[in-house]
Motif scaffolding. Structure first.
Motif, mmCIF file in Angstrom:
data_model
loop_
_atom_site.group_PDB
_atom_site.id
_atom_site.type_symbol
_atom_site.label_atom_id
_atom_site.label_comp_id
_atom_site.label_asym_id
_atom_site.label_seq_id
_atom_site.Cartn_x
_atom_site.Cartn_y
_atom_site.Cartn_z
ATOM 1 N N ARG A 18 0.828 -1.201 0.000
ATOM 2 C CA ARG A 18 0.000 0.000 0.000
ATOM 3 C C ARG A 18 0.868 1.259 0.000
ATOM 4 O O ARG A 18 0.568 2.230 -0.681
ATOM 5 N N LEU A 19 1.944 1.205 0.752
ATOM 6 C CA LEU A 19 2.843 2.355 0.795
ATOM 7 C C LEU A 19 3.491 2.600 -0.568
ATOM 8 O O LEU A 19 3.588 3.743 -1.027
ATOM 9 N N VAL A 20 3.913 1.525 -1.210
ATOM 10 C CA VAL A 20 4.543 1.669 -2.520
ATOM 11 C C VAL A 20 3.572 2.297 -3.512
ATOM 12 O O VAL A 20 3.901 3.235 -4.239
ATOM 13 N N ARG A 21 2.361 1.777 -3.523
ATOM 14 C CA ARG A 21 1.379 2.288 -4.479
ATOM 15 C C ARG A 21 1.038 3.748 -4.205
ATOM 16 O O ARG A 21 0.984 4.578 -5.115
ATOM 17 N N ALA A 22 0.858 4.066 -2.928
ATOM 18 C CA ALA A 22 0.533 5.443 -2.565
ATOM 19 C C ALA A 22 1.665 6.377 -2.967
ATOM 20 O O ALA A 22 1.437 7.453 -3.529
ATOM 21 N N ALA A 23 2.881 5.941 -2.712
ATOM 22 C CA ALA A 23 4.039 6.778 -3.048
ATOM 23 C C ALA A 23 4.118 6.999 -4.550
ATOM 24 O O ALA A 23 4.273 8.134 -5.018
ATOM 25 N N LEU A 24 3.983 5.929 -5.299
ATOM 26 C CA LEU A 24 4.078 6.026 -6.751
ATOM 27 C C LEU A 24 3.020 6.984 -7.292
ATOM 28 O O LEU A 24 3.306 7.845 -8.133
ATOM 29 N N ASP A 25 1.810 6.842 -6.802
ATOM 30 C CA ASP A 25 0.737 7.710 -7.277
ATOM 31 C C ASP A 25 0.998 9.168 -6.924
ATOM 32 O O ASP A 25 0.899 10.061 -7.767
ATOM 33 N N LEU A 26 1.355 9.404 -5.663
ATOM 34 C CA LEU A 26 1.580 10.781 -5.232
ATOM 35 C C LEU A 26 2.757 11.421 -5.966
ATOM 36 O O LEU A 26 2.691 12.584 -6.370
ATOM 37 N N PHE A 27 3.827 10.642 -6.149
ATOM 38 C CA PHE A 27 4.980 11.170 -6.868
ATOM 39 C C PHE A 27 4.579 11.563 -8.284
ATOM 40 O O PHE A 27 5.026 12.588 -8.810
ATOM 41 N N SER A 28 3.748 10.735 -8.916
ATOM 42 C CA SER A 28 3.317 11.039 -10.277
ATOM 43 C C SER A 28 2.416 12.265 -10.305
ATOM 44 O O SER A 28 2.501 13.095 -11.207
ATOM 45 N N GLU A 29 1.561 12.364 -9.294
ATOM 46 C CA GLU A 29 0.588 13.459 -9.282
ATOM 47 C C GLU A 29 1.235 14.813 -9.030
ATOM 48 O O GLU A 29 0.951 15.795 -9.703
ATOM 49 N N GLN A 30 2.104 14.863 -8.016
ATOM 50 C CA GLN A 30 2.605 16.171 -7.579
ATOM 51 C C GLN A 30 4.117 16.263 -7.521
ATOM 52 O O GLN A 30 4.654 17.264 -7.054
ATOM 53 N N GLY A 31 4.787 15.221 -7.989
ATOM 54 C CA GLY A 31 6.237 15.270 -7.968
ATOM 55 C C GLY A 31 6.808 14.701 -6.679
ATOM 56 O O GLY A 31 6.171 14.747 -5.634
ATOM 57 N N TYR A 32 8.022 14.170 -6.785
ATOM 58 C CA TYR A 32 8.670 13.544 -5.642
ATOM 59 C C TYR A 32 8.934 14.550 -4.527
ATOM 60 O O TYR A 32 8.656 14.281 -3.356
ATOM 61 N N ASN B 69 7.573 17.388 -3.859
ATOM 62 C CA ASN B 69 6.397 18.025 -3.264
ATOM 63 C C ASN B 69 5.565 17.052 -2.444
ATOM 64 O O ASN B 69 4.473 17.408 -1.998
ATOM 65 N N THR B 70 6.051 15.855 -2.309
ATOM 66 C CA THR B 70 5.315 14.855 -1.551
ATOM 67 C C THR B 70 6.037 14.533 -0.248
ATOM 68 O O THR B 70 7.200 14.130 -0.272
ATOM 69 N N ALA B 71 5.355 14.708 0.859
ATOM 70 C CA ALA B 71 5.956 14.399 2.158
ATOM 71 C C ALA B 71 5.685 12.943 2.513
ATOM 72 O O ALA B 71 4.662 12.374 2.113
ATOM 73 N N VAL B 72 6.601 12.385 3.272
ATOM 74 C CA VAL B 72 6.439 11.011 3.705
ATOM 75 C C VAL B 72 5.135 10.848 4.488
ATOM 76 O O VAL B 72 4.420 9.853 4.325
ATOM 77 N N ALA B 73 4.831 11.829 5.317
ATOM 78 C CA ALA B 73 3.595 11.769 6.101
ATOM 79 C C ALA B 73 2.385 11.646 5.180
ATOM 80 O O ALA B 73 1.418 10.943 5.490
ATOM 81 N N GLN B 74 2.457 12.305 4.049
ATOM 82 C CA GLN B 74 1.341 12.273 3.088
ATOM 83 C C GLN B 74 1.198 10.888 2.464
ATOM 84 O O GLN B 74 0.087 10.381 2.296
ATOM 85 N N ILE B 75 2.331 10.294 2.116
ATOM 86 C CA ILE B 75 2.304 8.930 1.579
ATOM 87 C C ILE B 75 1.658 7.992 2.596
ATOM 88 O O ILE B 75 0.754 7.217 2.274
ATOM 89 N N ALA B 76 2.143 8.088 3.817
ATOM 90 C CA ALA B 76 1.627 7.215 4.871
ATOM 91 C C ALA B 76 0.133 7.427 5.065
ATOM 92 O O ALA B 76 -0.630 6.466 5.202
ATOM 93 N N GLU B 77 -0.268 8.672 5.031
ATOM 94 C CA GLU B 77 -1.685 8.977 5.240
ATOM 95 C C GLU B 77 -2.551 8.321 4.163
ATOM 96 O O GLU B 77 -3.560 7.682 4.460
ATOM 97 N N ARG B 78 -2.103 8.454 2.909
ATOM 98 C CA ARG B 78 -2.889 7.848 1.829
ATOM 99 C C ARG B 78 -2.956 6.332 1.963
ATOM 100 O O ARG B 78 -3.928 5.699 1.561
ATOM 101 N N ALA B 79 -1.894 5.762 2.529
ATOM 102 C CA ALA B 79 -1.878 4.312 2.721
ATOM 103 C C ALA B 79 -2.585 3.906 4.007
ATOM 104 O O ALA B 79 -2.615 2.724 4.350
ATOM 105 N N GLY B 80 -3.130 4.890 4.725
ATOM 106 C CA GLY B 80 -3.809 4.576 5.970
ATOM 107 C C GLY B 80 -2.855 4.249 7.096
ATOM 108 O O GLY B 80 -3.193 3.514 8.010
#
Lengths: 201, 201
Positions: free
Chosen positions: B11-25, B27-38
């Motif tokens: 889940r973390l990998v997928r969330a990270a990949l999506d967020l990185f694609s959406e807003q750039g590496y 501009n994406t905080a680790v906390a945000q990745i974690a949040e999207r992955a629940g």
DNA sequence: GGAAGTGATGGGACTTGGTCTCATCAACCG
DNA sequence: CGGTTGATGAGACCAAGTCCCATCACTTCC
């Protein structure tokens, strides 16, 4: 040490190298480096992109020397000859002063992942630069990439060989590169792969 | 998405990949990745050494496959044959699912320095692993290093070739590596450098 | 069935790398 | 002498990464 002492950059490099050796890279804060150099954190980051870069200054100069030599190589020079010329062209930067802190620098880099990472990126940078320079000479993509990679390999081996002895780096580079050529020759002319007719073509 | 949902890592990998694609590496905080992955930042760093590593999972498996194949290659196999076997051995990890997010992943990596740096380190890791494995077969240092470097080069080219089409990676790897071999052959048999007698020896 | 243990998670304090903005100070120039 | 330029100092600020401890679900054992 006043605010306007000259050579801020050099002072930072020396302070960083010393501190890294004394207490390790990770245990040294940028503020501490700056303090020993009589400067501040702000100034450090004005001179270097990040903490790692203080150990990798001048690598862009090397890449330019390499590409320049490849571009300026005789028209009938083979790709490998051009790459050899690229290595030789970097010799002018291998001063005795640089050799002095070479081992110290290598030891610090070897002991830290972040730094080995940065080092790897620099090498990739060299490879890309030489590949592009070769392609501009009309060398096909894959051959250019292979030749450049061999060049980087020889560059690294040559550097490690030059460090303890010193002397003219151009000579060391030529010798090392010829050994790489020889190794390549042995690889492709192995039993089962007679030269001239590839067994996989 | 409760606290104990399975597959936290995926889940973390997928969330990270999506967020990185959406807003750039960047501009994406680790906390945000974690949040999207629940999940939370703490959990993220329990699964990955750092923010970069979320894009490079499983590369150690690749290295082990490579070294295993080299160690297990027939005794009369040439160094280059062993390296080819190493590339082929990685094919089992190139699943269709992996191919699905391959381009997305490559694009993110290409767009950020930190990530290209990490990628470079991984490739150096492959090269070192294969070099060591070859040396354990009795291949001389320099030949081993050259062969391994050629392998990494072919691996990268092969991966980029495999991504758009898919299919059996083993086949792609074999083909790419044979092209690298061919390129090497052209390089050493260039005009002015007849094979068998190096002009610089 | 309840108590203890285990392993993954949450949460928050903390350090440090790195960015940004503004003030400061020396040198240079008209 | 006053204005400009360029390098520096100072400090706020954010995010990466570490650390410690509480919490919760699941298991095991009595």
């Amino acid at each position: 040490m006043g605010r306007w002492e000259p050579d801020a950059r050099e002072r930072l490099v020396r302070a960083a190298l010393d501190l890294f050796s004394e207490q390790g890279y990770e245990n040294t804060a940028v503020a501490q480096i700056a303090e020993r150099a009589g400067l501040t954190k702000s100034t450090f980051f004005r001179h270097f992109r990040d903490k790692r870069e203080v150990l990798f200054g001048g690598q862009d100069v090397l890449a330019e020397l390499m590409t320049g030599a490849i571009a300026g190589a005789p028209e009938d020079a083979t790709p490998l000859d051009a790459v050899e010329a690229a290595l030789v062209a970097t010799a002018e930067t291998f001063t005795e002063e640089r050799r002095a802190h070479g081992p110290q620098r290598l030891a610090v880099i070897a002991g830290n992942d972040e730094l080995r990472e940065r080092s790897a990126l620099k090498m990739v940078g060299f490879a890309v630069a030489m590949t592009d320079a070769l392609k501009r000479r009309g060398v096909p993509e894959l051959e250019a990439a292979v030749a450049a990679e061999l060049g980087v390999l020889a560059f690294n081996h040559g550097y490690e060989r030059w460090l303890p002895t010193g002397g003219d780096f151009a000579e060391v580079a030529r010798r090392t590169f010829s050994e790489v050529r020889e190794a390549v020759g042995k690889l492709v002319s192995c039993v089962g792969n007679p030269p001239g007719k590839s067994s996989v073509g």
